[in-house]
Design a protein around this motif. Structure first.
Motif, short mmCIF file in Angstrom:
data_model
loop_
_atom_site.label_atom_id
_atom_site.label_comp_id
_atom_site.label_asym_id
_atom_site.label_seq_id
_atom_site.Cartn_x
_atom_site.Cartn_y
_atom_site.Cartn_z
N ASN A 171 0.83 -1.27 0.02
CA ASN A 171 -0.09 -0.10 -0.01
C ASN A 171 0.85 1.38 -0.07
O ASN A 171 0.48 2.07 -0.49
CB ASN A 171 -0.93 0.12 1.08
N SER A 193 2.16 1.57 -3.40
CA SER A 193 1.32 2.30 -4.31
C SER A 193 0.95 3.48 -4.24
O SER A 193 0.78 4.22 -5.19
CB SER A 193 -0.22 1.42 -4.05
N ALA A 224 0.73 5.33 -8.10
CA ALA A 224 -0.33 5.83 -8.41
C ALA A 224 -0.35 7.25 -8.44
O ALA A 224 -0.96 7.92 -9.30
CB ALA A 224 -1.58 5.59 -7.35
N ASN A 248 -4.14 10.98 -7.78
CA ASN A 248 -4.91 9.77 -7.66
C ASN A 248 -5.32 9.31 -6.34
O ASN A 248 -6.38 8.39 -6.04
CB ASN A 248 -4.43 8.50 -8.44
N LEU A 249 -4.68 9.85 -5.21
CA LEU A 249 -4.76 9.39 -3.94
C LEU A 249 -5.52 10.52 -3.00
O LEU A 249 -5.76 10.09 -1.75
CB LEU A 249 -3.34 9.23 -3.30
#
Length: 212
Positions: free
Chosen positions: A149, A152, A156, A160-161
């Motif tokens: 995670n 990521s 990403a 996107n977060l």
């Protein structure tokens, strides 16, 4: 590991379209393509692109020296894996242009003046080196279900977060971060002696040759 990349990857070079190819470098030097970029002052010193605390950021200076001589940069990965089993969280106060935000259970805090972090060229893709702003990314413990995670986040990218409540993003010209727990900040990949930091964006103070 992220910590190794913080230390060994030139993220500034990835941000303003500079050329690594020697022929291209020679060409744009002759053509005098110059970009004025911001400089960040951090406490009584300066930083190029990132300061961080939390998960993986200490691995660069905690890696075993003998292991580094044997397996090179892979030693940073070993150090990062060890950190995975000892994740700490912090309570912090962030001041962004005189507005204070209180955050708890933070496992990763990055103060950035770059599009790229850890070699991930599009991590903070909307950032500009000459926009007069510094970005702060805060990752909460709720996001950390597995080590994947955290990685990521960098794959990403920040944009996107933003939808996740466990990832906070702030931007401003003057940033300060007060940490209630004992920490040492990683600044451009090096261990600092800073407990708390105050970062100011000094607009267009550096002239850099860049490509098209």
């Amino acid at each position: 590991s992220l910590s190794a990349l913080l230390h060994d990857v030139d993220d500034i070079k990835l941000s303003p379209n500079t050329h690594k190819n020697k022929d291209n470098a020679r060409k744009f030097l002759l053509e005098n393509n110059v970009k004025e970029i911001d400089l960040c002052k951090i406490n009584d010193s300066y930083m190029s692109y990132v300061a961080g605390i939390g998960t993986y950021t200490a691995g660069v200076y905690n890696a075993d020296q003998k292991l580094k001589r044997k397996i090179g940069k892979a030693a940073y990965v070993v150090s990062a894996i060890k950190e995975t089993f000892n994740v700490k969280s912090y309570s912090i106060n962030i001041t962004v242009d005189n507005k204070v935000y209180k955050e708890k259970d933070c496992i990763l805090v990055l103060v950035i003046n770059s599009k790229s972090v850890g070699g991930f060229a599009k991590f903070n893709k909307k950032a500009e080196l000459d926009d007069g702003k510094i970005d702060v990314i805060v990752v909460k413990k709720d996001y950390f279900n597995t080590p994947v995670n955290v990685w990521s986040i960098f794959v990403a990218g920040v944009e996107n977060l933003r939808k996740f409540s466990s990832v906070k993003v702030y931007s401003g010209k003057n940033i300060s971060v007060e940490v209630k727990d004992k920490v040492l900040w990683n600044v451009d990949g090096d261990k600092s002696n800073f407990q708390n930091i105050e970062v100011k964006c000094l607009e267009k103070k550096i002239r850099m040759f860049v490509g098209e």
